[in-house]
Design an enzyme around this catalytic site. Structure first.
Site, PDB file in Angstrom:
ATOM      1  N   TRP A 130       1.073  -1.051   0.075  1.00 27.38           N
ATOM      2  CA  TRP A 130      -0.044  -0.007  -0.007  1.00 27.38           C
ATOM      3  C   TRP A 130       0.790   1.141   0.098  1.00 27.38           C
ATOM      4  O   TRP A 130       1.713   1.468   0.802  1.00 27.38           O
ATOM      5  CB  TRP A 130      -0.857   0.019   1.266  1.00 27.38           C
ATOM      6  CG  TRP A 130      -1.718   0.925   1.423  1.00 27.38           C
ATOM      7  CD1 TRP A 130      -2.742   1.508   0.560  1.00 27.38           C
ATOM      8  CD2 TRP A 130      -2.300   1.912   2.623  1.00 27.38           C
ATOM      9  NE1 TRP A 130      -3.536   2.559   0.823  1.00 27.38           N
ATOM     10  CE2 TRP A 130      -3.365   2.599   2.404  1.00 27.38           C
ATOM     11  CE3 TRP A 130      -1.593   1.810   4.030  1.00 27.38           C
ATOM     12  CZ2 TRP A 130      -3.758   3.356   3.127  1.00 27.38           C
ATOM     13  CZ3 TRP A 130      -2.198   2.536   4.826  1.00 27.38           C
ATOM     14  CH2 TRP A 130      -3.199   3.550   4.722  1.00 27.38           C
ATOM     15  N   ASP A 211      -0.030  -5.182   9.558  1.00 27.06           N
ATOM     16  CA  ASP A 211      -1.217  -4.397   9.098  1.00 27.06           C
ATOM     17  C   ASP A 211      -2.457  -5.165   8.716  1.00 27.06           C
ATOM     18  O   ASP A 211      -2.370  -6.148   8.057  1.00 27.06           O
ATOM     19  CB  ASP A 211      -0.905  -3.392   7.884  1.00 27.06           C
ATOM     20  CG  ASP A 211      -2.115  -2.564   7.687  1.00 27.06           C
ATOM     21  OD1 ASP A 211      -3.189  -2.881   7.849  1.00 27.06           O
ATOM     22  OD2 ASP A 211      -1.536  -1.762   6.747  1.00 27.06           O
ATOM     23  N   LYS A 246     -13.238  -1.275   6.860  1.00 28.42           N
ATOM     24  CA  LYS A 246     -13.712  -2.336   6.115  1.00 28.42           C
ATOM     25  C   LYS A 246     -14.617  -3.277   6.689  1.00 28.42           C
ATOM     26  O   LYS A 246     -15.691  -3.646   6.129  1.00 28.42           O
ATOM     27  CB  LYS A 246     -12.814  -2.979   5.127  1.00 28.42           C
ATOM     28  CG  LYS A 246     -11.523  -2.254   4.933  1.00 28.42           C
ATOM     29  CD  LYS A 246     -11.226  -1.513   4.100  1.00 28.42           C
ATOM     30  CE  LYS A 246      -9.843  -0.593   4.078  1.00 28.42           C
ATOM     31  NZ  LYS A 246      -9.571   0.239   3.034  1.00 28.42           N
TER      32      LYS A 246
HETATM   33  N1  KET Z   1      -3.856  -0.709   5.573  1.00 23.83           N
HETATM   34  C1  KET Z   1      -4.225  -0.938   4.318  1.00 23.83           C
HETATM   35  C2  KET Z   1      -3.266  -2.044   4.067  1.00 23.83           C
HETATM   36  C3  KET Z   1      -5.007  -0.361   3.747  1.00 23.83           C
HETATM   37  O1  KET Z   1      -5.247  -0.713   2.415  1.00 23.83           O
HETATM   38  C4  KET Z   1      -5.863   0.803   4.120  1.00 23.83           C
HETATM   39  C5  KET Z   1      -6.840   1.394   3.265  1.00 23.83           C
HETATM   40  C6  KET Z   1      -5.599   1.359   5.404  1.00 23.83           C
HETATM   41  C7  KET Z   1      -4.466   0.425   6.229  1.00 23.83           C
HETATM   42  C8  KET Z   1      -6.571   2.243   6.223  1.00 23.83           C
HETATM   43  O2  KET Z   1      -7.381   1.818   6.939  1.00 23.83           O
HETATM   44  P1  KET Z   1      -7.874   2.751   7.872  1.00 23.83           P
HETATM   45  O3  KET Z   1      -8.129   1.917   9.037  1.00 23.83           O
HETATM   46  O4  KET Z   1      -9.436   3.206   7.098  1.00 23.83           O
HETATM   47  O5  KET Z   1      -7.273   4.009   8.111  1.00 23.83           O
HETATM   48  N2  KET Z   1      -6.688   1.228   1.928  1.00 23.83           N
HETATM   49  C9  KET Z   1      -7.683   1.583   0.974  1.00 23.83           C
HETATM   50  C10 KET Z   1      -8.121   3.174   1.120  1.00 23.83           C
HETATM   51  C11 KET Z   1      -6.882   4.078   1.244  1.00 23.83           C
HETATM   52  O6  KET Z   1      -5.947   3.893   0.406  1.00 23.83           O
HETATM   53  O7  KET Z   1      -6.971   4.900   2.031  1.00 23.83           O
HETATM   54  C12 KET Z   1      -7.245   1.331  -0.287  1.00 23.83           C
HETATM   55  O8  KET Z   1      -5.930   0.674  -0.436  1.00 23.83           O
HETATM   56  O9  KET Z   1      -7.867   1.696  -1.204  1.00 23.83           O
END
Ligand code: KET
Length: 397
Positions: A130, A211, A246
């Site tokens: 990511w 993660d 998610k």
């Molecule tokens: N870790 C990973 C691997 C991930 O893909 C995301 C979000 C997050 C953490 C962030 O999660 P949060 O708990 O909402 O902070 N990924 C998607 C959205 C983004 O880029 O923010 C994506 O990869 O599309």
């Protein structure tokens, strides 16, 4: 005052999602961002989340600041979810858990902590990963390197090369690992590979940083915590940032946590204290609404049961879409192997489409994916999967 600023190029994922929203075409398809959409293309509000919110509203509680480390009920529930309520590390009190602003907040708080207390440590992440992993750690002043991971030739993991690279890292290096549903490739380590990795991480005195953003989208809620529990069983010290964005479909609530597994309770106390100091000088404390939802859904047996069923349904719908995409593309392009759509796991598939093909898909067909060729399979539904497969077939030579 600000004329010397460089313009922000925008985030490749979030900007693309914005561009999609502005696209006037009615038959457009959003496979850009990692968000679960239902078969009608909507972001679902899970009934268990609505019920938790109704309870909160009925109780009419005040809204004080939460403690710096977040709500005790949520922190406890997170430990039970990730490690199991009966895990020895939980019982021994050797895990420092902090409610954070999404898992992104947790990842960054952990990075700031590492910069301060392990200042010589660099971070090494999978190639690819990511994109924000690099940005967050570099933003914290930490050097970022990559270990080999995805093998475009086989669609699998370059496990030997990955192990070699990790074995060569200096002690105390941070090794960032996706606990399940690897973003962007959808290709995970097998249980055997995790079992081989753990002794090496220990021997080399490395610091794993997991993660866990897609818990429940791989094999199941507990199954997807396999790597977390294996590491905890091994006695290693490690970090795990987990997200409810998610799994509970509560993206904008910013619900996540950071847990640091330590060697004993006294060390966990020290770590928690310094994590709190990191948070206090940054955003002070996390959101009370997020804590209320998560702790209720995880601990109320009725809400918990409904949540587990919802997660299973979301996972199942994505798997159905994988099969439809595979079937339609295979029919349109006989002789090409699209088996990776079936074997890759979680929200994402790595299509191998070039940036030029991705651009054509967006411009000509209104199908949006990021330029690495990653698609969010959860953006597909029974109304758009055939059209999407036809568009993909048209740009594949
Ligand atoms: N870790 C990973 C691997 C991930 O893909 C995301 C979000 C997050 C953490 C962030 O999660 P949060 O708990 O909402 O902070 N990924 C998607 C959205 C983004 O880029 O923010 C994506 O990869 O599309």
């Amino acid at each position: 005052m600000f004329q010397h600023l460089e313009p922000y190029a925008g985030d490749p994922i979030l900007s693309l999602n914005d561009a999609f929203q502005k696209d006037p075409r009615t038959d457009k398809v959003n496979l850009s961002i990692g968000i679960y959409f239902d078969n009608e293309g909507r972001i679902p509000v899970l009934q268990c989340v609505r019920d938790a919110e109704a309870q909160m509203l009925a109780e009419g509680g005040a809204k004080p600041y939460l403690p710096i480390e977040g709500a005790a009920a949520m922190r406890r529930a997170v430990q039970h979810l990730l490690f199991g309520a009966e895990h020895a590390a939980v019982k021994a009190g050797r895990i420092a858990t902090l409610q954070t602003v999404g898992s992104s907040g947790g990842l960054r708080v952990g990075a700031d902590f590492i910069k301060r207390w392990l200042p010589g440590s660099a971070m090494c992440m999978s190639d690819p990963s990511w994109d924000n992993h690099r940005a967050m750690f570099e933003g914290a002043g930490i050097a970022v390197h990559a270990y080999p991971y995805y093998d475009p030739a086989t669609g699998g993991v370059r496990f030997d090369a990955m192990r070699e690279a990790i074995a060569a890292l200096p002690a105390r290096s941070v090794v960032l690992l996706h606990a399940c549903c690897h973003n962007p490739t959808g290709v995970d380590l097998s249980r055997e590979q995790w079992q081989q990795l753990v002794p090496m991480l220990r021997q080399r005195e490395l610091l794993p940083y997991l993660d866990l953003a897609y818990q429940g989208y791989g094999d199941g809620i507990a199954e997807d915590a396999y790597a977390v529990r294996l590491l905890a069983d091994s006695g290693l010290s490690f970090f795990v940032a987990n997200s409810f964005s998610k799994s509970m479909s509560v993206y904008g609530e910013r619900a996540g946590a950071l847990s640091v597994v330590c060697s004993d309770a006294a060390e966990a106390e020290l770590v928690l204290g310094q994590l709190k100091a990191t948070v206090r000088r940054n955003y002070s404390s996390p959101a009370i609404h997020a804590a209320g939802i998560v702790s209720r859904v995880l601990t109320d047996p009725k809400l918990r049961g409904a949540w587990e069923a919802d997660v299973a349904a979301m996972r199942g719908r994505i798997q159905t879409m994988r099969r439809s995409l595979h079937a339609t593309l295979s029919a349109k392009k006989p002789g090409r192997d699209f088996g990776y759509f079936l074997t890759q796991r979680g929200m994402f598939s790595y299509t191998g489409l070039s940036a030029a093909q991705v651009d054509r898909l967006r411009e000509q067909y209104g199908v949006y994916l990021i330029r690495s060729g990653r698609i969010c399979v959860a953006g597909l539904n029974t109304g758009n999967v055939e059209r999407t497969a036809s568009a993909m077939a048209a740009v594949i030579d």
